[in-house]
Design an enzyme around this catalytic site. Structure first.
Site, PDB file in Angstrom:
ATOM      1  N   LYS A 231      20.954  35.222  55.482  1.00 19.26           N
ATOM      2  CA  LYS A 231      22.441  35.333  55.871  1.00 19.26           C
ATOM      3  C   LYS A 231      22.870  36.432  54.813  1.00 19.26           C
ATOM      4  CE  LYS A 231      23.749  31.123  52.972  1.00 19.26           C
ATOM      5  NZ  LYS A 231      23.916  29.962  53.169  1.00 19.26           N
TER       6      LYS A 231
ATOM      7  N   ARG B 265      32.902  20.521  55.358  1.00 24.78           N
ATOM      8  CA  ARG B 265      33.106  22.242  55.782  1.00 24.78           C
ATOM      9  C   ARG B 265      32.972  22.039  57.317  1.00 24.78           C
ATOM     10  NH1 ARG B 265      29.099  26.744  53.127  1.00 24.78           N
ATOM     11  NH2 ARG B 265      27.400  25.366  54.315  1.00 24.78           N
TER      12      ARG B 265
ATOM     13  N   TYR C 107      40.556  52.016  31.281  1.00 22.29           N
ATOM     14  CA  TYR C 107      41.715  51.650  31.916  1.00 22.29           C
ATOM     15  C   TYR C 107      42.304  50.546  30.944  1.00 22.29           C
ATOM     16  CZ  TYR C 107      40.932  54.374  36.292  1.00 22.29           C
ATOM     17  OH  TYR C 107      40.727  55.338  37.195  1.00 22.29           O
TER      18      TYR C 107
HETATM   19  C1  LIG Z   1      23.170  29.098  52.497  1.00 25.13           C
HETATM   20  C2  LIG Z   1      22.792  27.648  52.960  1.00 25.13           C
HETATM   21  C3  LIG Z   1      21.576  27.078  52.806  1.00 25.13           C
HETATM   22  C4  LIG Z   1      20.889  27.537  51.478  1.00 25.13           C
HETATM   23  O1  LIG Z   1      21.293  27.145  50.241  1.00 25.13           O
HETATM   24  P1  LIG Z   1      20.686  27.574  48.951  1.00 25.13           P
HETATM   25  O2  LIG Z   1      21.523  27.141  47.824  1.00 25.13           O
HETATM   26  O3  LIG Z   1      20.649  29.178  48.764  1.00 25.13           O
HETATM   27  O4  LIG Z   1      19.334  26.913  48.988  1.00 25.13           O
HETATM   28  C5  LIG Z   1      21.210  26.007  53.175  1.00 25.13           C
HETATM   29  N1  LIG Z   1      21.767  25.533  54.183  1.00 25.13           N
HETATM   30  C6  LIG Z   1      23.006  25.974  54.602  1.00 25.13           C
HETATM   31  C7  LIG Z   1      23.956  25.357  55.798  1.00 25.13           C
HETATM   32  C8  LIG Z   1      23.645  27.036  54.023  1.00 25.13           C
HETATM   33  O5  LIG Z   1      24.608  27.708  54.474  1.00 25.13           O
END
Ligand SMILES: *Cc1c(COP(=O)(O)O)cnc(C)c1O
Length: 371
Positions: free
Chosen positions: A39, A133, A261
């Site tokens: 992802k 979530r 800046y």
């Molecule tokens: C991103 C994600 C993971 C992986 O999490 P890590 O902390 O990178 O191992 C697993 N499950 C879901 C649903 C996620 O969104």
């Protein structure tokens, strides 16, 4: 970097380290298969680089955050299975069917929409055991499972949940989530669909989330990025990304002179300043202004003043000090081998490591190196 037209800032992607991490994760996963989580452009590492390596290594299920990312993988030629983690809108379901993407059943309404579509789909029923979530509430699962399983063309290819605190040293809440998941399994009864729940923190802290489970979903582990200090201590994963840039300008400033800046940095002594060809336009966070460090020639130097869009200045110290050896065109390591770790840089701005690689912009080329 030879012809003079390439970006001076680049993210080197160590594909050998990626392979090593995958193998070490497989050793921990036992009979559970490792999901190729790619992802957000493979946690910023570049899907086009990461995906072929994972395919070569025999990863059979990929996971992405969105339908668009799933379609991108199909365009890259991925023929393996692809799970989309997002909660789908009903209007997106036909695209899942057309692309052969596996659906996260994130609510009773989504289960009903899947059934109503009448298409052939693989689905993974997600239970919200406390992440808060997306997902069905535990008491909604058994009935939706029955509905889905009774529908021709629908294959329930997963039943899963996600931890909120698996990488936390306080394990109480993770155990609560685990108990809620076990209770759901008892209610659903045999035969259970393939189960998956372990993320990086859980793989390391809770072996019971891996044993007898179909998959592990450890993303950070693959990329060699600890999700927390606890994970950093527990694992020997190798960082896959190294972010480097070049020194493009050097000067010595006098007492009272200011840099960048807002004039937030003032020289208290004559100071050599290096200007680097990186800024927040590359995704090098502005929050590192006056906080972060970068390395040149194996030596760390603090950032002087605000990080700009395209440039960042380093305080090399006294003109006759060790920083005197720095030259224009030298390589500076922003994080990774030869410089501060991703975790250290993120900590300097009160963040976790994942935000750094995922925040890199399209301006930064991801360059494969095979270590
Ligand atoms: C991103 C994600 C993971 C992986 O999490 P890590 O902390 O990178 O191992 C697993 N499950 C879901 C649903 C996620 O969104």
């Amino acid at each position: 970097m030879d012809t003079g037209t390439e970006s001076l800032t680049c993210a080197e992607i160590d594909l050998g380290a990626l392979r090593t991490n995958l193998r070490s994760l497989r050793a921990l996963a036992g009979k559970a298969e490792v999901v190729g989580i790619v992802k957000s452009n493979a946690y910023g590492h570049g899907v086009d680089l990461v995906v072929p390596v994972l395919r070569e290594e025999g990863v059979s299920l990929f996971a992405v955050g969105t339908v668009a990312e799933g379609m991108q993988l199909r365009r890259l030629g991925v023929t393996e299975r692809i799970l989309v983690f997002a909660a789908p809108l009903p209007e997106q379901l036909p695209a899942y069917a057309a692309q052969g993407l596996e659906v996260t059943v994130s609510s009773v309404a989504v289960a009903e929409a899947v059934v109503a579509l009448g298409a052939s789909l693989r689905v993974h029923v997600k239970v919200d055991t406390g992440m808060g979530r997306i997902g069905l509430q535990p008491d909604e699962v058994a009935e939706s499972m029955r509905l889905l399983r009774a529908t021709p063309g629908i294959e329930v290819a997963g039943l899963w949940t996600h931890f909120a605190t698996a990488d936390d040293p306080d394990t109480d809440f993770a155990h609560t989530q685990l108990a809620r998941f076990e209770a759901v399994l008892a209610e659903v009864g045999e035969p259970l669909p393939p189960l998956h729940l372990a993320n990086t923190g859980a793989v390391l802290q809770f072996p019971e989330t891996v044993q007898r489970r179909a998959f592990v979903r450890a993303g950070g582990y693959l990329y060699g990025m600890p999700s927390s200090d606890l994970v950093a201590e527990r694992t020997e994963v190798q960082p896959v990304m190294r972010l480097v840039t070049r020194v493009v300008h050097l000067k010595t400033v006098a007492v009272g002179d200011t840099v960048s800046y807002g004039r937030t940095w003032t020289a208290e002594a004559p100071t050599r300043i290096a200007t680097l060809a990186v800024g927040y336009g590359d995704g090098y966070p502005r929050q590192l202004s006056n906080r972060g460090e970068a390395s040149i020639g194996g030596r760390r130097y603090p950032i002087a003043g605000r990080v700009c869009m395209d440039m960042t200045m380093l305080d090399l110290g006294l003109p006759e000090g060790p920083g005197a050896s720095v030259s224009v065109a030298d390589e500076a390591v922003l994080f990774g081998k030869g410089g501060p770790s991703m975790t250290e840089v993120a900590a300097a701005m009160g963040e976790m490591a994942y935000v750094l690689p995922t925040g890199l912009t399209a301006r930064v080329p991801r360059v494969p190196v095979d270590g």
